[in-house]
Write an enzyme that holds these catalytic residues in place. Structure first.
Site: not given
Lengths: 521, 547
Positions: B78, B116, B121, B124, B251, B255, B510, B515
């Site tokens: 990257s 990546c 990324c 995964k 993480y 994952e 909504h 929200e």
């Protein structure tokens, strides 16, 4: 109750929209005095400080907040039923009983149809045809709505609001009458009256219209239609088209314009149209229905092009009208516009100073969160000691088509109209990562419209999975006048769809102030 | 992902290195326009010192330098691709070298696209998509969908489709480089002097060298470690694990726990600490572990691995400080990553690294050798793709646009693609209390509409961390469906330092989950440093909130 006594104080306190804040404040202080002391020399003795007709989003919010400010509040609502009429409603209103909530439940249900297709290329082995049981979903939807209806009732009673079941009518500037189910009438005086009766779906006046249904019935059908024809190009039409198609029905969507969703950004309208077609919905642009005929095979639907379609269900999604007819408004002097919407000033006050109105019945911006906003401002203004009007700028909204569309701020067309200088338009069209394996041919499109001179982001739109969830945060940025540079300085979340909004480096086109393209979309 | 920011080298070191090792006679490396004395005014102290020297030396020697390239990048992930591409777009002549493609990284394998695209990324997330379907099937039951037989998953077709997509992407990256006019050289790059890189025995000279070689998974040295797999292997297994142990609480561990659980493996997660995701907001840490447990993942807190043994039946046992768990088909270690700095020739040219091999850089990504720069995971600052992109982009501004630019690490959002996923931006409650003292916390913990119909125990947790004095929203955290997508827009707001009032003034969409962030009216608790020097306990805090 002597009308005279009641009128005097409010007339004295009446203010117009351009009235000074000082005057408005005074009114509020007087109002509070009235509450605390139970009436000064001129103040009348009212049964309620506030009586609300209609317990939907706006009414319930107005009732709860006013009550929290110390007001004594009564509210009336028609008996509960999924399909509304002059005499049927239910606590929770359109949003909870026959709008946002049941609609989104059905959208969730329908989305699984596409998910199942997507799953196969990810290695999941499923039967050729997965069975979908409409009745089961409908039952669960009804259970959920009953639960929410109960929650809303509890909210009101916890806030100390007195709930009456029956039809409310205005008798005088400070007097309402509630006709209960058994026909007995109750009469109450109130210092302020708030009308929040909402709106109802309309039917077009064509031969055989009685064979069609509106969105109320569509949310409560006994059977899933195998063949559905939908008339209308608005968000309701588009959402039901996606719902039924996702569940496997054949859907024909008939609308008058070139593209659905008039009022939205034209480019995004085209994207939605393409996606609806991509999901297998038959679009009939520039088309109207002229007649419905009952046949043995179903309802024969005739278009103004002479085309004939056969349907099990014909849905009219051709607009909604305010519920203002049976409120006796003209008699007390509350003004309506030609669509039946109650005319109000910026503070939601009608021509009669003691009578106020919020939500769809005023036909300003017919969205639940806007009704909530209007009702909150009303409660603050009248009982909270804070004069405040709703701000309608940069209100985000969503169309829960599959995939959904969500927008905030100006469309490109609105931006062209409302700004003098040049605009920079950034667009991003991409294949969402999920589709790279699922093989679904559907692009996500995002768009940002920027004022070239100030760098301010004027509008943002997205059509693709999760668009409504993605736009909410963007809406805060727009509300606060964020610039494109501020978007660019935000680091992306990888891999997400939303990161596109902060990585649009190259302008797609510049629209000069003078070049105002005309469209007939 | 590392959350610590280490802006390393000290002033003196850098100047020293510059004075000593930089071949000034060839110098025209300075990105700043002449007259130098003028352009330097805006620079930092360190830079001024260093540039003034350069200026004086430059004055003494007017021979123009000649290099094969303006920029030579080692590593086409990257950060490397971004910097090379942008540099080329700015008119620089650029070459980049990268190891041959393989889904498993090593000293000799890599591939254009980097971690990546090939083993991070992208694959995964593709596996997350695949594994999420099983939850969707369960949900769909509540919405009236019915399956004659339980949906089965075919592992090999998923992996084949995933690898086809990776091949396509690595091809796209090559095209991107090619179209930008960057020369791509396949092979192992090694720095032999401050302006020369050796690739497979060929020497290339460059005005600037960028090291963007990334990092690789690291497995601690315990008996039987040869039986363990890392995340590279886990993304490309020939068959689905029946029962897998995942060691680690970060993480990556979470994952993969979600991926394998969704694809119907039996999953055990062994974490050294009491809780998962060190460095994240404490409430998020509790919430995500609870939600993952409800989906069937078994956590083993405070259980450190000591040895792996292989049984006669081919299964593995994991011995920990608390006992032994048997019968694993796979044991995966997600116990951290280390920079790929071996055999780069860094020591010999004098590029400083710390003890685990991280290249030390200043705020402009400059190493202790002025012509050598480094971005991305190899610098172990914030190890995220978008951060490497930011660092690469900033470097190009510094080197080729006469615009010295430091990457800005404030309010970098990030996501954990666990199931349910997490999105976060800004400070955790704990960080905010430490930095600002008086903090208002707003939380929502609710059952989303979808879950009321599906009947599953899914919930959503949301949290706003607000500075009590200024009302600025300092941090925002979500765990629940769509969390990463939800957070991106809010990250713009938090980066722009918007306040709680700004949030409140925004009308909700909504019905959405997001929200909730604009409708949080009442603080859940108010934390006041001034009232009590100690952190307030839960009950006290709750009372304050009611007022």
């Amino acid at each position: 109750m002597q009308t005279q006594n009641a009128v005097i104080p409010v007339t004295r306190l009446r203010f117009s929209s351009n009235c000074s804040i000082a005057m408005a404040r005074k009114m509020l202080i007087d109002g509070e005095d009235g509450l605390v002391q139970g009436g000064g020399e001129e103040a009348a003795n009212f049964d309620f400080d506030l009586f609300i007709i209609g317990a939907g989003s706006g009414g319930v919010r107005g009732a709860r907040f006013s009550s929290n400010y110390g007001a004594k509040v009564g509210i009336c609502e028609l008996p509960f039923h999924p399909v509304s009429s002059e005499t049927i409603g239910g606590v929770g209103g359109t949003c909870v009983i026959r709008g946002c909530v049941p609609k989104k439940i059905l959208v969730y249900g329908a989305s699984f149809g596409g998910d199942l297709e997507d799953a196969r290329n990810y290695g999941w082995e499923l039967n050729e045809k997965v069975d979908f049981n409409w009745k089961k979903l409908l039952q669960k939807k009804t259970d959920e709505i009953n639960r929410l209806n109960g929650i809303y009732k509890r909210l009101l009673s916890n806030a100390g609001v007195k709930l009456f079941e029956g039809e409310g009518k205005i008798v005088g500037p400070n007097e309402v009458e509630v006709t209960q189910l058994d026909g007995t009438k109750l009469s109450y005086s109130a210092k302020h009256i708030l009308i929040a009766t909402g709106s109802r779906a309309q039917r077009p006046n064509i031969p055989g219209q009685e064979l069609g249904i509106t969105s109320d019935e569509a949310l409560s059908l006994e059977e899933l239609p195998k063949r559905a024809v939908i008339l209308g190009g608005g968000y309701i039409a588009v959402e039901f088209a996606s719902i039924w198609r996702g569940m496997g029905s054949t859907v024909d969507l008939v609308f008058r314009k070139e593209l659905p969703l008039r009022g939205f950004d034209d480019e995004m309208r085209a994207v939605v149209a393409r996606n609806l077609e991509g999901r297998g919905i038959n679009l009939h642009p520039r088309t109207n229905l002229t007649q419905l005929i009952k046949t043995e095979d179903g309802i024969k639907v005739i278009t103004d092009h002479g085309e004939e379609l056969i349907a099990d269900v014909v849905l009219f999604a051709t607009g909604r009208a305010p519920n203002s007819k049976r409120l006796n408004l003209e008699a007390v002097g509350v003004e309506l516009d030609n669509t039946g919407a109650i005319k109000v000033d910026e503070y939601s006050r009608t021509r009669i100073p003691s009578i106020w109105a919020v939500g769809d019945v005023t036909n300003r911006m017919n969205l639940t969160p806007v009704a909530l906003l209007e009702a909150s401002c009303f409660a603050k203004t009248v009982f909270g000691g804070q004069t405040i009007k709703p701000d309608y700028s940069n209100i985000a909204c969503a169309v829960f088509s599959i995939p959904p569309l969500s927008v905030v701020g100006l469309s490109e067309e609105q931006a062209i109209e409302q700004t003098n200088g040049d605009l920079l338009v950034f667009t991003s069209t991409f294949n969402p990562m999920k589709n790279t394996i699922s093989g679904r041919q559907e692009k996500t499109v995002m768009k940002i419209v920027v004022d070239a001179q100030t760098d301010k982001v004027l509008g943002a739109s997205m059509c693709g999975p999760d668009a409504p969830e993605i736009i909410q945060g963007i809406a805060i940025a727009l509300k606060c006048g964020a610039t494109k540079a501020q978007f660019d300085s935000t680091v992306g979340i990888h891999p997400s769809a939303a990161e596109e909004f902060v990585t649009m480096r190259t302008v797609t086109r510049r629209v000069t102030g003078t070049a105002k393209p005309k469209t007939n979309l | 992902m590392a959350t610590s920011l280490s802006f390393s080298p000290s002033l003196s070191l850098n100047t020293l290195f510059f004075a000593k090792t930089f071949p000034l006679s060839r110098s025209s490396f300075l990105p700043f326009p002449l007259p130098l004395s003028k352009s330097l005014l805006s620079l930092s102290t360190r830079r001024r010192t260093f540039a003034v020297r350069a200026a004086s030396q430059n004055g003494a020697d007017s021979t123009p330098a000649h290099y094969d390239f303006d920029l030579f990048t080692i590593g086409a992930g990257s950060g490397g691709v971004r910097a090379s591409r942008f540099a080329a777009n700015n008119g620089a002549s650029v070459a980049i070298c990268e190891l041959p493609f393989s889904t498993i990284s090593s000293e000799t394998t890599g591939g254009v696209g980097g971690t990546c695209v090939i083993r991070g990324c992208v694959p995964k997330k593709l596996l997350v998509y695949a594994s999420k379907f099983s939850h969707e099937f369960e949900e769909s039951n509540g919405f009236g969908w019915r399956y004659d037989s339980e949906p089965k998953h075919d592992w090999s077709s998923l992996i084949a489709n995933k690898n086809a997509e990776l091949q396509r992407l690595t091809g796209i990256y090559k095209n991107v480089l090619n179209n930008a006019g960057v020369k791509l050289i396949e092979g192992h790059g090694r720095i032999i002097d401050p302006h020369t890189v050796d690739v497979n025995g060929k020497h290339y000279s460059a005005k600037h060298i960028l090291v963007a070689v990334g990092g690789r998974p690291f497995i601690p040295d315990i008996p039987g470690k040869e039986y363990a797999i890392d995340s590279d292997a886990a993304l490309d297994l020939p068959s689905k694990p029946e029962k897998i142990a995942i060691v680690g609480g970060g993480y990556i561990a979470l994952e993969f726990a979600g991926i394998f659980n969704g694809l119907k493996s039996e999953v055990h997660v062994f974490i050294r600490q009491k809780k998962v995701l060190r460095g994240f907001d404490e409430e998020i840490r509790d919430f995500v572990a609870e939600q993952m447990s409800l989906r069937g993942i078994e956590f083993h807190p405070e259980e450190s691995p000591q040895a792996i043994t292989k049984s006669a039946d081919g299964s593995f046992s994991l011995k920990t400080n608390k006992g032994t768990v048997d019968g694993f088909s796979h044991i995966m270690f997600a116990t951290g990553r280390k920079p790929n700095t071996q055999n780069l020739g860094l020591e010999s040219v004098g590029v400083k690294t710390d003890e685990d091999g991280t290249i030390e850089v200043d705020e402009y990504s400059q190493t202790s050798v002025p012509s050598i720069w480094a971005v991305g995971d190899v610098t172990n600052r914030v190890n995220l793709t978008p951060v490497a992109l930011m660092e690469g982009g900033a470097l190009v501004k510094t080197l080729f646009q006469d615009n010295p630019t430091k990457p800005d690490y404030r309010a970098v959002p990030s996501a954990v693609f666990s199931q349910p996923p997490i999105g976060q931006v800004g400070l955790t409650e704990e960080q905010a209390v430490q930095q600002y003292g008086d903090i208002d916390i707003f939380t929502a913990n609710f059952r989303p509409l979808k879950a009321t119909l599906s009947g599953l125990p899914d919930r959503v947790f949301m949290k706003l961390v607000v500075c009590a004095k200024t009302n600025e929203v300092l941090g925002l955290h979500v765990c629940g469906e769509d969390a990463p997508e939800i957070v991106q827009g809010f990250a713009v707001a938090i980066k722009a330092r918007l306040t709680k009032e700004d949030f409140d003034a925004t009308v909700g969409i909504h019905p959405s989950a997001a929200e909730e962030f604009v409708t949080m009216r009442t603080p859940t608790r108010k934390i006041r440093k001034t009232q009590s020097s100690e952190g307030q306990s839960g009950s006290e805090v709750k009372t304050a909130a009611g007022v």
